[in-house]
Design an enzyme around this catalytic site. Structure first.
Site, short mmCIF file in Angstrom:
data_model
loop_
_atom_site.label_atom_id
_atom_site.label_comp_id
_atom_site.label_asym_id
_atom_site.label_seq_id
_atom_site.Cartn_x
_atom_site.Cartn_y
_atom_site.Cartn_z
N LYS A 205 -1.57 -0.45 0.25
CA LYS A 205 -1.83 -1.34 1.69
C LYS A 205 -0.40 -0.88 2.58
O LYS A 205 0.53 -1.57 2.31
CB LYS A 205 -1.86 -2.87 1.13
CG LYS A 205 -2.42 -3.71 2.41
CD LYS A 205 -1.93 -5.03 2.69
CE LYS A 205 -0.66 -5.08 3.43
NZ LYS A 205 -0.48 -4.54 4.65
N GLU A 286 10.86 -5.08 -4.42
CA GLU A 286 12.42 -4.64 -3.64
C GLU A 286 12.36 -5.31 -2.37
O GLU A 286 11.41 -5.22 -1.34
CB GLU A 286 12.60 -3.30 -3.47
CG GLU A 286 12.50 -2.50 -4.83
CD GLU A 286 13.70 -3.08 -5.41
OE1 GLU A 286 14.85 -3.17 -5.03
OE2 GLU A 286 13.68 -3.33 -6.80
N CYS A 320 16.89 -2.32 5.18
CA CYS A 320 17.44 -3.27 4.21
C CYS A 320 18.91 -3.25 3.87
O CYS A 320 19.65 -4.06 3.51
CB CYS A 320 16.56 -3.25 3.00
SG CYS A 320 16.38 -1.52 2.40
N GLU A 417 19.01 -12.90 6.69
CA GLU A 417 18.70 -11.59 6.94
C GLU A 417 18.03 -11.61 8.53
O GLU A 417 17.11 -12.20 8.72
CB GLU A 417 17.76 -10.90 6.01
CG GLU A 417 17.42 -9.45 6.19
CD GLU A 417 16.45 -8.76 5.49
OE1 GLU A 417 15.50 -9.35 5.32
OE2 GLU A 417 16.53 -7.67 5.02
#
Ligand code: NAD
Length: 516
Positions: A205, A286, A320, A417
């Site tokens: 996906k 992750e 990231c 973030e």
């Protein structure tokens, strides 16, 4: 013998020939925009009525492709196809499975700029970033294939004169790969082929905004000879099919890369044992980062400024691993800040799908644009705006590289973030405080230390708590096989993509003992 692994070289765009070739690839992709794409389930192409419209984030309204959308019924069909394929795929000679990855890598290498050009269009990647994304995808194929060759005969254990014992790795079953848009090729490909070469089957996906490049990868896997049903391409809404498949009793593992919130949701749901489920699901997650570069008072300050600038603003900070916190020793704070601001003012922002003139492209979509602009407003309350701060979403989702100075280490700008081109500066009085501030988030993905003091570097080696720590360079740009990648704490399960033990997440060791 397979030749030793070496990472894929990056393209030098100062060479005119390379520019010409990349432009030709962009033209090719442009001529293919706006097509319809089916799902691929058990090797069968399934076109659905309901489609995701993938758009160029640098040119709103330009359609990259109309991509079929899986619903729960089709996700169920894909699960059955993957379960069926597993029965034969798990028995394939691992060396033959590896050959399919080697072949796929060769096909992509021949069409490298074409894949990068899809990334320039669909993900808004500047050429250099797109080229690195494609190279990383090739690296994952090459590296994981070799890792499987290393593991295929198991590990020697003790036997006795009347007894022979073996220890071999076998695959787990059917897993779900759920990938993000920011490395729309490399992470999508790597988190698919790792489990696959280990003998598992996958429901893939991809991220909702970058499904077309994932379809192109499916075409390569089929051309390389991957049997039907081993990878099933089922783009769709994360909440609709994501939850369904995470909950599914036949799901053996989930290989997720994305945000902390979604990762935690997956981990929680996957821990609930469903009716008919006979295993504990493995979750590889992750997740996000809030990555820091610290600068010592004994340091090369130009190197520091360069490292902060490219780590914070490469691909518009949408990595990231991006540096979103610069923590600087008070003795050199003003100089480093000034050097960064001078560099930032030189950076250009704009479309990257026609030429290579802009350093930064667009953000991913309207939601990303709105989120970053919201944080810029928060930043104006929490710090001193010294560069950037403006956005324009009339044509594409462009935000200027933005620097805030004098931010408190506990401020939201230093803790949450943002995932955009925003870096916050904070001051520390000595090296101990630099490390303390670097560690004061819930994340632990990447970090860098700029210092010429050997004792401080060694202190950081022990105390700077991140999965990927770099000395005297930036904190982005990990290379498969050289910088195995993954983070601590809320950055995830530290599965170390591109590392020597990555495949073990998708294998289980079996001991067989025969008495003679
Ligand atoms: P995201 O969490 O929004 O989406 C990731 C994937 O999860 C997408 O495919 C999405 O459709 C899917 N998803 C959404 N809801 C779901 C649900 N309920 N169940 C199952 N799947 C669902 O993340 P994103 O915006 O695509 O990517 C950016 C994030 O990814 C950032 O936080 C970034 O730090 C992180 N990231 C981490 C790494 C790493 O290696 N640690 C690498 C790249 C990106």
């Amino acid at each position: 013998m397979v030749v030793p692994y070496k990472h894929e070289p990056f393209t030098d765009f100062t060479v005119e020939e390379n520019v010409k070739e990349y432009k030709a690839a962009l033209d090719l992709v442009k001529s293919e925009l706006g097509k319809e794409y089916p799902l691929i389930i058990g090797g069968e192409k399934v076109m659905t009525e309901d489609k995701t419209v993938s758009e160029n984030p640098a040119n709103r309204g330009e359609v990259i492709g109309y991509v079929s959308k899986a619903d729960q019924e089709l996700a169920e069909k894909a699960m059955q196809a993957a379960n069926k394929a597993f029965e034969s795929w798990r028995k394939w000679d691992p060396a033959e499975r590896a050959n399919i990855l080697f072949r796929a890598a060769a096909i992509i290498r021949r069409r490298k700029h074409e894949f990068s050009a899809w990334l320039s269009y669909e993900a808004g990647k500047p050429w250099k970033e797109a080229d690195a994304d494609t190279a990383e995808g090739i690296d994952f194929l090459e590296y994981y294939a070799r890792q499987m060759l290393r593991l295929k005969d198991g590990i020697e254990i003790n036997s006795r004169p009347i007894e022979h014992n073996t220890f071999n790795y076998i695959p787990l079953g059917t897993g779900i790969t759920i990938s993000p848009w920011n490395f729309a090729f490399a992470i999508m490909a790597g988190t698919t082929v790792g489990p696959v070469v280990a003998g598992n089957t996958i429901l893939l996906k991809p991220a909702t905004t970058t499904p077309v490049v994932a379809y192109k990868f499916m075409e390569v896997l089929m051309e390389a000879g991957l049997p039907a049903g081993v990878v099933n391409y089922i783009p769709g809404s994360g909440s609709v099919i994501g939850d369904y498949l995470v909950d599914h009793p036949k799901t053996r593992f989930i290989n997720f890369t994305g945000s902390k919130d979604v990762g935690l949701r997956i981990a929680q749901r996957a821990s609930v044992v469903q009716e008919g489920q006979i295993w504990m699901k493995r979750v590889i997650a992750e997740m996000g980062g809030k990555d820091t570069i610290i600068v010592d008072n004994e340091a090369d300050l130009d190197l520091a400024a360069e490292a902060i600038t490219y780590s914070a603003f490469g691909f518009s900070g949408q990595k990231c691993s991006a540096c979103s916190r610069a923590v600087i020793h008070e003795d050199v704070y003003d100089v480093v800040l000034e050097k960064v601001v001078a560099r930032v003012k030189e950076l250009t922002v704009g479309p990257t799908f026609e030429d290579n003139s802009n350093f930064m492209g667009p953000l991913n979509d309207q939601a990303a644009f709105d989120k970053v602009m919201k944080y810029i407003e928060i930043g104006k309350e929490e710090g001193r705006l010294v560069a950037g701060g403006e956005g324009d979403h009339s044509q594409g989702y462009f935000v200027k590289p933005t620097v805030f100075a004098d931010v408190d280490p506990e401020a939201r700008l230093m803790q949450e973030e943002i995932f955009g081109p925003v870096v916050a500066f904070a001051k520390a009085k000595d090296f101990d405080e630099l490390i303390k501030i670097a560690n004061n988030t819930e994340y632990g993905l990447t970090g860098a230390v700029i210092s010429n003091n050997r004792a401080h570097l060694e202190q950081a080696r022990q105390d700077f708590h991140v999965g990927n720590l770099y000395f005297n360079r930036g904190c982005t740009a990990a290379i498969v096989g050289y910088h195995p990648f993954g983070g601590f704490n809320m950055s995830g399960t530290d599965s170390k993509a591109g590392g020597p033990d990555y495949l073990l997440h998708f294998l289980q060791p079996k001991t067989v003992s025969e008495t003679f």
